[in-house]
Design a protein around this motif. Sequence first.
Motif, short mmCIF file in Angstrom:
data_model
loop_
_atom_site.label_atom_id
_atom_site.label_comp_id
_atom_site.label_asym_id
_atom_site.label_seq_id
_atom_site.Cartn_x
_atom_site.Cartn_y
_atom_site.Cartn_z
N ASN A 1 59.23 84.20 59.16
CA ASN A 1 60.57 84.78 59.26
C ASN A 1 60.60 85.46 60.62
N ALA A 2 61.22 84.77 61.58
CA ALA A 2 61.13 85.15 63.00
C ALA A 2 61.65 86.56 63.25
N PRO A 3 61.19 87.20 64.33
CA PRO A 3 61.61 88.56 64.64
C PRO A 3 63.13 88.73 64.60
N HIS A 4 63.55 89.75 63.87
CA HIS A 4 64.97 90.03 63.70
C HIS A 4 65.12 91.49 63.30
N GLU A 5 66.36 91.96 63.24
CA GLU A 5 66.60 93.33 62.80
C GLU A 5 67.88 93.38 61.96
N HIS A 6 67.98 94.47 61.16
CA HIS A 6 69.16 94.69 60.33
C HIS A 6 69.84 95.97 60.80
N THR B 1 84.86 92.41 34.48
CA THR B 1 84.08 91.91 33.34
C THR B 1 82.59 92.06 33.64
N ALA B 2 81.77 91.81 32.63
CA ALA B 2 80.32 91.90 32.81
C ALA B 2 79.82 90.91 33.84
N ASP B 3 80.53 89.77 33.99
CA ASP B 3 80.11 88.76 34.96
C ASP B 3 80.17 89.28 36.40
N ASP B 4 81.00 90.29 36.65
CA ASP B 4 81.09 90.86 37.99
C ASP B 4 79.81 91.58 38.39
N PHE B 5 78.97 91.90 37.43
CA PHE B 5 77.72 92.62 37.69
C PHE B 5 76.50 91.74 37.42
N PHE B 6 76.69 90.43 37.40
CA PHE B 6 75.64 89.51 36.96
C PHE B 6 75.40 88.44 38.02
N TYR B 7 74.12 88.15 38.27
CA TYR B 7 73.74 87.07 39.18
C TYR B 7 72.64 86.26 38.51
N LYS B 8 72.74 84.95 38.59
CA LYS B 8 71.75 84.07 37.98
C LYS B 8 71.14 83.16 39.02
N GLY B 9 69.82 82.98 38.96
CA GLY B 9 69.18 82.03 39.86
C GLY B 9 68.15 82.63 40.79
N PHE B 10 67.79 83.90 40.59
CA PHE B 10 66.83 84.54 41.48
C PHE B 10 65.43 83.96 41.32
N ASN B 11 65.23 83.22 40.26
CA ASN B 11 63.92 82.60 40.02
C ASN B 11 63.78 81.25 40.72
N ILE B 12 64.85 80.78 41.34
CA ILE B 12 64.84 79.47 41.99
C ILE B 12 64.49 79.61 43.47
N PRO B 13 63.46 78.93 43.95
CA PRO B 13 63.10 79.01 45.38
C PRO B 13 64.23 78.51 46.27
N GLY B 14 64.40 79.14 47.41
CA GLY B 14 65.38 78.68 48.37
C GLY B 14 64.91 77.41 49.06
N GLU B 15 65.86 76.59 49.50
CA GLU B 15 65.53 75.34 50.19
C GLU B 15 65.26 75.62 51.67
N ILE B 16 64.05 75.34 52.11
CA ILE B 16 63.65 75.62 53.49
C ILE B 16 64.01 74.41 54.36
N LYS B 17 64.90 74.62 55.34
CA LYS B 17 65.39 73.52 56.16
C LYS B 17 65.02 73.65 57.64
N ILE B 18 64.67 74.85 58.08
CA ILE B 18 64.42 75.05 59.50
C ILE B 18 62.93 74.93 59.82
N PRO B 19 62.59 74.55 61.04
CA PRO B 19 61.18 74.33 61.40
C PRO B 19 60.33 75.60 61.36
N GLN B 20 60.94 76.77 61.43
CA GLN B 20 60.16 78.01 61.32
C GLN B 20 59.54 78.16 59.93
N GLY B 21 60.12 77.48 58.93
CA GLY B 21 59.50 77.44 57.62
C GLY B 21 59.78 78.63 56.72
N ALA B 22 60.98 79.18 56.79
CA ALA B 22 61.32 80.30 55.91
C ALA B 22 62.81 80.28 55.60
N VAL B 23 63.17 80.81 54.45
CA VAL B 23 64.58 80.93 54.10
C VAL B 23 64.75 82.19 53.25
#
Length: 233
Positions: free
Chosen positions: A113-118, A61-83
């Motif tokens: 956003n501490a040093p990391h790699e993908h 269905t069309a819902d399989d290609f849809f995402y909602k909420g990209f305008n909402i800031p993520g909740e930052i919980k860690i002391p490094q201060g990023a999410v």
Amino acid sequence: MEKNIITMWAILALFMVLAILSFTTDASDPDPLQDFCVATEVPEFEVFVNGKFCKNPKKVTADDFFYKGFNIPGEIKIPQGAVVTMVNYKNLPGLNTQGISIARADYAPFGVNAPHEHPRATEVFAVVKGSFYAGFVTTDNKLYDKILNEGDAMVFPRSLYHFQLNLGDTNAFAFVAFNSQNPARADVARGVFGAKGVFGTTPKIYDDVLSKTFLVDKTVIEQIQSQILSINV
């Protein structure tokens, strides 16, 4: 007025990120062999392609290609201060086999956003709000770093360690895109000094290895480990 400007930059950033990704195909996922392969966790009577079971096209269905909420800031919980809020095949099933995913990265004042790699993707980082110090390190130990302002973007090549630091005393955010549906992430600090689950290796690396590597006493290693493991998200 400020809200309209942020919205404009958000739209421009998304188009810019997607445009840049169209030129970064060398390290991307394999090309799809069909129009789409919507991810499903129920493999009965389905087709297996590219690492995930594919939903029967007649049930898509069309819902399989849809995402909602990209305008909402993520909740930052860690002391490094990023999410980082990832949008990939897990929460947007239509991305399966498409070789792309996207994320929203939110930063507290002076958050990092501490040093990391993908290991499976090149990343494009597009600033929507705020200013950042960002960079990556090559296998020759050369640092490529820049100051990024609103509307700027920077590429972090696949598998190279990189970071971003919010330079401002207010919240900031960026849109991030990857040329993989599952880029994965390996953190330097958590991977080396952590000792459980997402916060490190299981089992942990011997303290002897770490103390000799960093040329410090074991008590320093233990102190760092305790700080990493104290993070609760």
